[in-house]
Design a protein around this motif. Structure first.
Motif, PDB file in Angstrom:
ATOM      1  N   LEU A  42     -12.628   7.541   8.503  1.00  0.00           N
ATOM      2  CA  LEU A  42     -13.732   6.596   8.302  1.00  0.00           C
ATOM      3  C   LEU A  42     -14.624   6.529   9.535  1.00  0.00           C
ATOM      4  N   TYR A  82      -2.800   4.785   8.279  1.00  0.00           N
ATOM      5  CA  TYR A  82      -3.323   3.635   7.535  1.00  0.00           C
ATOM      6  C   TYR A  82      -4.802   3.818   7.207  1.00  0.00           C
ATOM      7  N   GLY A  83      -5.258   3.008   6.221  1.00  0.00           N
ATOM      8  CA  GLY A  83      -6.630   3.128   5.757  1.00  0.00           C
ATOM      9  C   GLY A  83      -7.502   1.946   6.133  1.00  0.00           C
ATOM     10  N   THR A  84      -8.678   1.915   5.529  1.00  0.00           N
ATOM     11  CA  THR A  84      -9.682   0.890   5.823  1.00  0.00           C
ATOM     12  C   THR A  84      -9.162  -0.512   5.546  1.00  0.00           C
ATOM     13  N   GLU A 103      -5.606  11.862   3.904  1.00  0.00           N
ATOM     14  CA  GLU A 103      -6.345  12.137   5.144  1.00  0.00           C
ATOM     15  C   GLU A 103      -7.828  11.792   5.030  1.00  0.00           C
ATOM     16  N   TYR A 137     -13.588   4.501   0.476  1.00  0.00           N
ATOM     17  CA  TYR A 137     -12.625   4.218   1.535  1.00  0.00           C
ATOM     18  C   TYR A 137     -11.591   3.141   1.198  1.00  0.00           C
ATOM     19  N   ARG A 153      -1.857   7.036   3.897  1.00  0.00           N
ATOM     20  CA  ARG A 153      -3.063   7.204   3.111  1.00  0.00           C
ATOM     21  C   ARG A 153      -3.496   8.673   3.135  1.00  0.00           C
ATOM     22  N   HIS A 190       0.847  -1.193   0.000  1.00  0.00           N
ATOM     23  CA  HIS A 190       0.000   0.000   0.000  1.00  0.00           C
ATOM     24  C   HIS A 190       0.884   1.245   0.000  1.00  0.00           C
ATOM     25  N   VAL A 230      -9.251   9.294   3.708  1.00  0.00           N
ATOM     26  CA  VAL A 230      -9.597   7.865   3.712  1.00  0.00           C
ATOM     27  C   VAL A 230      -8.868   7.091   4.812  1.00  0.00           C
ATOM     28  N   THR A 231      -8.341   7.781   5.815  1.00  0.00           N
ATOM     29  CA  THR A 231      -7.687   7.085   6.920  1.00  0.00           C
ATOM     30  C   THR A 231      -8.725   6.411   7.804  1.00  0.00           C
TER      31      THR A 231
END
Length: 343
Positions: free
Chosen positions: A156, A235-237, A149, A282, A147, A143, A151-152
């Motif tokens: 979420l 980190y994201g979803t 901002e 997301y 990520r 990844h 979609v972090t």
């Protein structure tokens, strides 16, 4: 053999699985948390071993209990599929769980203890499998982090609470907020321990040096070069979904009643449905890079940050020297003035 490279290891025990022999190995010179099961095809004679490196950790009790739980939940969840498709998905889920690193050992869940059951929407299950293949199979991908901002994990959960606020009363809202706050905190603390594939180790070390929350670092020597951020703001979803895989097992250590488990389960399933509904927003399906280019970019950013920090230190030293020189000159001027007055 691991990822195309050869490492020195010792075979501790063996077992027969699906008609094939598997071996539980320990990597020489590494903590036992990197021990793991391998196929005979992954082993080679010690005479040909020229390299050593860390492998993934293995908490076999946790793996078997979580994967077993997932198998039970997956059964009958998708209608119209033949047995081969279902069995293939079960095996891939187990591979995902096996590849996620585990720091702490955990006992198998008690049979009579209330269990958290999270049914994953099909689209999210598919994403987890696709992500696992991208990261753990050649050619390796990672990844792109941090990520954006928008979609972090933090964003979420914030958006989800804003969505729920329009639909529930104040008391229910407080319950949702408390759970989401706890989920975010748990994500921040558990990510370096149970939510990463071994292929992500180099990346997370660089991320910690650049942006990481120092309270999460396993090594006290890792201190961020810029504003310290928790994992939920980096980190994201995609990584949050990995936590959902772990939650049923992790919740077995919590002393919760059946009623409390049901309340938590309802809210978490609600969040999963929200993620599925807004997955295009997301889950960044195309925000991968090859492992080499992602690592190289982070290393370049790190060097730039280190250079910038060194310049700032040099500037501070120059300013300190300038102030010290000015004070010395002022002292000399005062001394000269005093001498003139005495004369």
């Amino acid at each position: 053999l691991d990822g195309g490279r050869t490492y020195k290891a010792k075979v501790l025990k063996s077992q027969i699985m699906d008609g094939a022999t598997q071996y539980f190995i320990h990597y020489d010179g590494w903590n036992r948390r990197w021990d793991k099961w391998v196929k005979s095809s992954e082993l080679t004679s010690t005479e040909n071993s020229n390299e050593s490196s860390a492998s993934k950790s293995a908490d076999n009790k946790l793996k078997s209990s979580v994967s077993s739980s997932l198998k039970k939940k997956a059964k009958g969840s998708v209608s119209g599929e033949d047995d081969d498709v279902v069995q293939s998905r079960k095996k891939r889920k187990q591979l995902i769980l096996n590849d996620l690193e585990v720091e702490n050992e955990s006992d198998s869940p008690e049979e009579n203890k209330p269990q958290l059951k999270l049914e994953f929407p099909f689209a999210l299950k598919k994403h987890l499998v696709d992500e696992w293949e991208m990261i753990t199979q050649e050619p390796l991908h990672l990844h792109k982090l941090p990520r954006p901002e928008s979609v972090t994990v933090a964003k979420l959960l914030q958006d989800f609470l804003a969505y729920k606020q329009k639909k529930i009363d104040e008391q229910q809202m407080e319950q949702y907020k408390e759970l989401m706050d706890g989920l975010r905190l748990y994500f921040d603390k558990s990510l370096p321990l149970v939510l990463l594939y071994r292929q992500e180790r180099d990346q997370v070390e660089l991320i910690n040096k650049l942006y990481g929350d120092s309270s999460n670092n396993n090594s006290p020597s890792l201190s961020p070069l810029s504003l310290s951020l928790p994992s939920s703001e980096i980190y994201g979803t995609e990584h949050l979904l990995r936590l959902f895989l772990r939650l049923p097992q992790l919740f077995t250590s919590a002393s919760l009643s059946l009623s409390e488990i049901n309340h938590v389960q309802t809210k978490l399933v609600d969040l999963l449905k929200y993620i599925q509904k807004h997955s295009d927003l997301y889950i960044l399906k195309h925000e991968y890079g090859t492992a080499e280019e992602v690592i190289n970019k982070l290393q370049l950013t790190l060097r730039e940050k280190e250079t910038e920090k060194e310049r700032e230190k040099e500037k501070e030293r120059e300013n300190d020297l300038k102030v010290e020189t000015e004070k010395e000159n002022e002292g000399e001027n005062e001394k000269s003035t005093t001498v003139e007055k005495e004369s």
